[in-house]
Each structure stands twice: as structure tokens, then as C-alpha cells.
Write an enzyme that holds these catalytic residues in place. Sequence first.
Site, PDB file in Angstrom:
ATOM      1  N   ASP A 168       0.801  -1.235   0.000  1.00  0.00           N
ATOM      2  CA  ASP A 168       0.000   0.000   0.000  1.00  0.00           C
ATOM      3  C   ASP A 168       0.828   1.278   0.000  1.00  0.00           C
ATOM      4  O   ASP A 168       0.321   2.343   0.357  1.00  0.00           O
ATOM      5  CB  ASP A 168      -0.957   0.050   1.203  1.00  0.00           C
ATOM      6  CG  ASP A 168      -2.131  -0.902   1.085  1.00  0.00           C
ATOM      7  OD1 ASP A 168      -2.057  -1.829   0.266  1.00  0.00           O
ATOM      8  OD2 ASP A 168      -3.112  -0.732   1.824  1.00  0.00           O
TER       9      ASP A 168
ATOM     10  N   CYS B   7      -4.301  -6.001  -3.324  1.00  0.00           N
ATOM     11  CA  CYS B   7      -3.208  -6.881  -2.908  1.00  0.00           C
ATOM     12  C   CYS B   7      -3.186  -8.233  -3.609  1.00  0.00           C
ATOM     13  O   CYS B   7      -2.228  -8.562  -4.304  1.00  0.00           O
ATOM     14  CB  CYS B   7      -3.278  -7.114  -1.398  1.00  0.00           C
ATOM     15  SG  CYS B   7      -3.153  -5.609  -0.402  1.00  0.00           S
TER      16      CYS B   7
ATOM     17  N   LYS C 104       4.470 -11.255   3.829  1.00  0.00           N
ATOM     18  CA  LYS C 104       3.076 -11.453   3.426  1.00  0.00           C
ATOM     19  C   LYS C 104       2.959 -12.356   2.204  1.00  0.00           C
ATOM     20  O   LYS C 104       3.718 -12.223   1.254  1.00  0.00           O
ATOM     21  CB  LYS C 104       2.453 -10.084   3.137  1.00  0.00           C
ATOM     22  CG  LYS C 104       1.093 -10.108   2.477  1.00  0.00           C
ATOM     23  CD  LYS C 104       0.560  -8.703   2.270  1.00  0.00           C
ATOM     24  CE  LYS C 104      -0.708  -8.692   1.451  1.00  0.00           C
ATOM     25  NZ  LYS C 104      -1.318  -7.352   1.368  1.00  0.00           N
TER      26      LYS C 104
ATOM     27  N   HIS D  48      -0.788 -13.916   1.086  1.00  0.00           N
ATOM     28  CA  HIS D  48      -2.129 -13.501   0.639  1.00  0.00           C
ATOM     29  C   HIS D  48      -2.517 -14.123  -0.701  1.00  0.00           C
ATOM     30  O   HIS D  48      -3.197 -13.496  -1.518  1.00  0.00           O
ATOM     31  CB  HIS D  48      -2.224 -11.970   0.568  1.00  0.00           C
ATOM     32  CG  HIS D  48      -3.622 -11.462   0.804  1.00  0.00           C
ATOM     33  ND1 HIS D  48      -4.002 -10.155   0.613  1.00  0.00           N
ATOM     34  CD2 HIS D  48      -4.756 -12.099   1.199  1.00  0.00           C
ATOM     35  CE1 HIS D  48      -5.266  -9.992   0.903  1.00  0.00           C
ATOM     36  NE2 HIS D  48      -5.758 -11.165   1.257  1.00  0.00           N
TER      37      HIS D  48
ATOM     38  N   HIS E 120       0.703  -1.119   5.419  1.00  0.00           N
ATOM     39  CA  HIS E 120      -0.725  -1.420   5.448  1.00  0.00           C
ATOM     40  C   HIS E 120      -1.285  -1.096   6.839  1.00  0.00           C
ATOM     41  O   HIS E 120      -0.606  -1.283   7.844  1.00  0.00           O
ATOM     42  CB  HIS E 120      -0.920  -2.910   5.139  1.00  0.00           C
ATOM     43  CG  HIS E 120      -2.291  -3.282   4.689  1.00  0.00           C
ATOM     44  ND1 HIS E 120      -3.378  -3.277   5.539  1.00  0.00           N
ATOM     45  CD2 HIS E 120      -2.762  -3.696   3.482  1.00  0.00           C
ATOM     46  CE1 HIS E 120      -4.459  -3.680   4.879  1.00  0.00           C
ATOM     47  NE2 HIS E 120      -4.112  -3.924   3.621  1.00  0.00           N
TER      48      HIS E 120
ATOM     49  N   HIS F  70       0.701  -1.744  -5.154  1.00  0.00           N
ATOM     50  CA  HIS F  70      -0.225  -0.829  -5.848  1.00  0.00           C
ATOM     51  C   HIS F  70      -0.120   0.528  -5.167  1.00  0.00           C
ATOM     52  O   HIS F  70       0.736   0.736  -4.305  1.00  0.00           O
ATOM     53  CB  HIS F  70      -1.671  -1.350  -5.827  1.00  0.00           C
ATOM     54  CG  HIS F  70      -2.127  -1.816  -4.484  1.00  0.00           C
ATOM     55  ND1 HIS F  70      -2.335  -0.957  -3.425  1.00  0.00           N
ATOM     56  CD2 HIS F  70      -2.386  -3.060  -4.014  1.00  0.00           C
ATOM     57  CE1 HIS F  70      -2.708  -1.649  -2.369  1.00  0.00           C
ATOM     58  NE2 HIS F  70      -2.737  -2.919  -2.694  1.00  0.00           N
TER      59      HIS F  70
END
Length: 580
Positions: free
Chosen positions: A36, A75, A134, A136, A290, A343
Amino acid sequence: MHCGPLVLMVGLLLRTCELRAAGALQPNILLIMADDLGIGDLGCYGNSTLRTPHIDRLAEEGVRLTQHLAAAPLCTPSRAAFLTGRHSFRSGMDASDGYRALQWNGGSGGLPENETTFARILQQQGYATGLIGKWHQGVNCESRVDHCHHPLNHGFDYFYGMPFTLVNDCHPDRPPEVDAATRAKLWRYTQMLALGMLTVAASKACGLISVSWKAVMGAAGLVFLFFASWYASFGFVRRWNCILMRNHDVTEQPMVLERTASLMLKEAVSYIERNKHGPFLLFVSLLHVHIPLVTTKEFRGESQHGLYGDNVEEMDWLVGEILNAVEENGLKNTTFTYFTSDHGGHLEARDEHSQLGGWNGIYRGGKGMGGWEGGIRVPGIFRWPGVLPAGRVIHEPTSLMDVFPTVVQLAGGQVPQDRVIDGRSLVPLLQGAAEHSEHEFLFHYCGKHLHAARWHDKDSGRLWKVHYVTPRFHPEGAGACYGQGVCPCSGEGVTQHNPPLLFELSRDPSEARPLTPGSEPLYHAVVARVGQAVEEHRETLSPVPPQFSLSNILWKPWLQPCCGIFPFCSCTQDGDHRET
């Protein structure tokens, strides 16, 4: 006879050079991805109020891309595209109008087993492959131990980190975030049903209705079952989603946020030290920046931009420590290093006191917006001393998907030939052997919906951007969808443009002045050429099983990773189990 020793010596020297060249083709590869982060949050991209000296130094010593683009604005799909070099919808890892990211560790959706990540190819090329941070991309498919979506099933031979992602639910003092709207509706329904049951019971007790107590108790039991069925998942989001794993084992459940950053750093440094004698791939997938922006006390209150700024500066320090480990182990000149974000910054992230999301610089929009530049334009920094020129800046359109063929080429591997690969190797562009990116067109999706497309007309040097769909900001005139988590991709929350909006990014990177047939003589020609490219692109699409379908998204207790005996899943970092 006199020339024999000389010929032998020359041969040995040539063989040595060949070996060195072969070694140079297999550098260590260090990929660092923030979560983020806005492109405007870094000093090397124009920020003068946040301190990011380590990332700025990385840019000074390497190559910086100014038009580096995520393939998706959220994400899970962005990372799926990054790992595979393919648009996420090609693997079913994007929204089909419902959920836009994975919601649970205990869901059955995730990166399909038949997808090939760059980690898998590098593993086949003899690399040690590690992921710290991470993931995800899902965990299990049919049982708690099948690990079909797990990193170790996608080419990584070591994993330490969070199989899900940070959310506000991970912090006991923050408001709920995971499916908050659905949770609120279920809670309202439960309250209404409970109130109705109390009314029926009171009426029965007062003799106002003639139903049996058995029927009343049966209905009350159904209300309780309804409550228990949804509260079993939503009531324990922190325990189910906010966990740490080492390979297949859960090591901390729920995770203690305050020490997670130090654990990740320790693991990254240890991985570098363990694998310094052979080629390695290390993907450091940071939890910063994040929400809930967990920041250690050393950095809290130190920036000019509140908690978010503190978190950015701590992230920069973490990156610096990882780079120091590379240098201290004598690996700087043999390591291909890359830094990016998944992003754009999250504009809607805010509380009653301050902004909790990033700054996307001059670019319009943010996280969740598939077309506007602020949602998809991200940092792109590469360093390989002695191979890539220091201080070079490239203004060509590139993609996160390009990292896949780039690292595969550097490792001496081959990209798969049995599927569409949307990325293009950046090696010629980074080294200066090519003047232009291989991308003439790039397509920007929000979920399954094509929102925009860009055309880099290499003959004229002009960069065109065509918007077919844009989100409706609210309040009207705002730059984001405040009051929602992120802007929607379709439905009443978007505007369909016919004729489409046209911008020339080479002159208007902020997308502030849409062109018209009256202001741009080439308007119709450009829109027609981009439309033709869109049609050709759509011919490459084929249906795949949707990983974000309701059946895949739902929490399933038999898939939930657990430390201990389910449902009493709980353990600390040292492995001690504790029932709560």
C-alpha cells in the site's frame, strides 16, 4: 612445442572467464515489495517531507523507473500477477463482481497449483528460494494439511511470515475491517431476530398468544444457531487470519503485532547469511505500510505525517537493514535488488484524527482504482552494481509482471511456452541495450472489468491513455470514495464513458485535462487504435475457475490453519501452546 604452455594458459583463462560469465548470469535476487505504499511517499520520487534515505540510496546506486505499473490495484490480484507474470484474471485470481481479494486463511480460493511462479523456475535452476513476509495467495484447498496454495507448493523452499495480510482486525483496539458491511448486516439481523423472540416469549408468558413453549424454545434455538454460524468466523477474525507460519507450521496464533517487524527482519537477515554461498532468491514481502500501521516506539511520533509517516520511515529503516546484511556478507555486487509496492496508496484509509493511507504524488486516484494512475503507478528501483548503470532514470512504461521474465532470464531459465505471459524482460532496458520498453499497449483492469488502456506510440514518443470506466468519487468532487473501503469496479459506483476519455500522459500525467476531438486532432485515430488493441488482447482471454467465488471465499473450519487443537488454536512464538 614452445607455444604449448601459452595455448594452455590462454585456454585456462578463457575457461575462467566463461565460468565467471556464467556466474554473473545467476546473481542472487532480492525482491522487496511494500504494501500500500504511495509512489509519492519516497524521497527519490519527489517527497521532501518524509525521510527514506535507504531506498533513495538504492535508487542512486541503480536504475529508477518512473512509469512502473501494477497489474491490479489490490493486494491479492496484484501479487498473483507479479508472481506469475500474467494478469491475475488468467488464473482466476481477480474479482468477478464480488469479493476482490481473499478474505480468510480458512477459505479454499488461492493461486492455482497449475500456475508457475518465478520462484518455481528459479528453484529448478538451482536457486535457494525464500519468502519472508506477506503471502495472501491462499493456503489450503480441501483439508487443513493439503497446503495446495501455500508458498512451498509454488516454488519457495522456505517461508516465514503471514499467509494472509494485515487488517484492522489484527489490532484488538481497531474497528473491524474484514467484510465489515456483511458483518454489520448479520449483526442487525441477529438483533432483530432476538428482539422478535423476546417479544414472542413475553407474549406467551402473558397469555397473549397460544403457542407451545416447545415451539418458542425451538425458534430460539434456531436464532442461536444463526448467530453461532456467522460469529464462529467473524467473531474470531484475529485468531483465524492474524497468524505467523514457518513453512507449514503455525508459530504464532494470534500474532503479536508489536514484535512482528523485528521477527521479519531477523528472518530476512538469517536467510541471507545461510544462503550467501550459493545463488538465492529472497522475496521480502513487507507488512509495512498497510493499516493498522503497527509501528515500534522508536519511530512513533518521529515523522511529519503522523502514524502513516512514522510507518514509512520505519519501513525505510527495515529496507536499510536488509541491504546492510547483503553488503556485510559481501554480496552487494552479486545481488540483483528490486524495490516496489503492490499498488498505490490507500486514500480512503483515515480515522477521526488523520490520514492513514499513502500519498500518490501528482497522480489521480489510489488503491482499488484500476484505471487512474494513482492506483497503479508504483516505485520501481533496480540495483546491480557493475551491471546496471547507477543513477539512471527510465521513463518507459513497465509492469510488475515484467519482473517474472526478468529474473527468469537472469537465472538462466525459460519462461513457460504453454500459456500467455504478459510480462516482458526488462534486462535490455535496464542495461541500456534497448531504448524502449517492449510494451506498446498495457491494459488496466479493476477486477474482471477493463477500465483503461495505454498506448506508447514509439514513433512519436507520445503516451496515450484511454479510460472506458472510471469510479464515481464521493463526496462529489473528492479524489476518492470516502465512506467506502475502496472504490467499486462496476455497477452504480462507476461511470461508463462512451466516447471514452482520452489523456496524453506525456504532457498530462495527472490526468487532469481530458482531450476532445476539438482539442486533439488525433482523438478518433488514437481511440480507434487502442480499441483495436483491446480487441486483440481480448482474443487471448479464456475462462478459468474463479478463485474469488463465494464458495471459495467463505471461511471453512476444516481448512483453518491451527496451532494446537481446533478450535482452541493458540500458541506463542516460542511454540508453547496455550488454551484461551
